[in-house]
Design a protein around this motif. Structure first.
Motif: not given
Length: 285
Positions: A141-169
């Protein structure tokens, strides 16, 4: 792989399936008896039985490595015209969206900016309830431009994912969710996010009302409540058997952008919603 390698999906008919170490270990009872979309799967589900659904999931594991380290994450062709992944990958490809927050088996919530990644994950994924981290999948996923929210746990948290996307610009962000409560939280925290409701089969009327108020696009799946509630105020319906409702101008623009992009023949006409197809999931629930 360790004992932590467990993935839970809700497949055709919202049937709960547990996959451990690449093997289907438990299959629940489907909530519906028939689905026209499931009959079109690469491994068709012609009859909604636990055994047919087991064969479908095992076929996905063999063909593209679902819930295993061999998981393929890229895809090109549309599976359906107005599926959530098709709509989002099209909008990102056109530049109408910067990124989509989605969820993948083996990685959990991630931010994707590559249309082929959005389609490769979402177009092949059933309702993902829980997953375990698979380093090979995360790396792909990362090789193809994706940013995983929590690689250690693979948590599913879509609100936190939006926050991450905003942090990434990213500013024009879409997010998928199957939870009405989560959709409401995202709408409150990120007013400009494009919220796409997915996997709504079996949703209560109360949650359907909440989801329709929060979301921009709502996939009806086999939900009678979504059909009833969304149709009252929807600006546009795409598809008939399994309709997608645009609840806002932003959602409408994404569907119309997809219509403009597709080479398939399309009919557009005014009607009182919802408009049903000759075939629909049965029973609606």
């Amino acid at each position: 792989m360790s004992d932590r390698d467990e993935h839970i999906v809700e497949a055709a008919g919202r049937c709960r399936v547990v996959i451990q170490n690449g093997r289907v270990v438990d299959v629940g009872t489907p909530q519906i008896d028939d689905c026209p979309l499931a009959r079109r799967f690469a491994c068709p589900v012609d009859e909604m039985t636990p055994e047919a659904i087991r064969k479908n999931i095992e076929g996905r594991i063999r063909s593209f490595g679902m819930c295993t380290p061999q998981r393929e994450v890229l895809a090109g062709p549309d599976f359906v015209i107005f599926g959530a992944s098709e709509l989002l990958s099209s909008a990102v490809r056109r530049g109408d969206l910067d990124a989509a927050v989605i969820a993948s088996d083996g990685a959990g919530t991630l931010v994707a900016t590559n249309p082929a990644l959005i389609q490769g994950i979402g177009g092949r994924m059933s309702g993902l309830v829980k997953t375990s981290p698979l380093p090979a999948v995360i790396a792909r996923i990362e090789e193809n431009g994706g940013a995983v929210l929590d690689p250690a746990t693979a948590v599913i948290d879509q609100a936190a994912g939006v926050a991450l996307a905003a942090t990434l610009g990213h500013r024009r962000i879409a997010v998928t969710t199957a939870s009405a409560a989560e959709a409401a939280v995202i709408r409150e925290r990120f007013s400009d996010a494009v919220i796409v409701a997915v996997h709504t089969t079996g949703m209560s009327r109360e949650d359907a009302v909440l989801m329709v108020r929060a979301a921009d696009l709502v996939t009806a799946c086999a939900s009678q409540h979504i059909r009833d509630v969304a149709a009252k105020t929807a600006l546009l319906q795409a598809g008939r058997s399994i309709p997608v409702f645009a609840m806002t101008p932003a959602g409408k623009a994404i569907i119309l952008g997809k219509v403009a992009e597709t080479g398939q023949q399309i009919v557009v006409h005014g009607a009182r919603l919802p408009v049903s197809g000759r075939e629909s999931p049965s029973p609606l629930c």
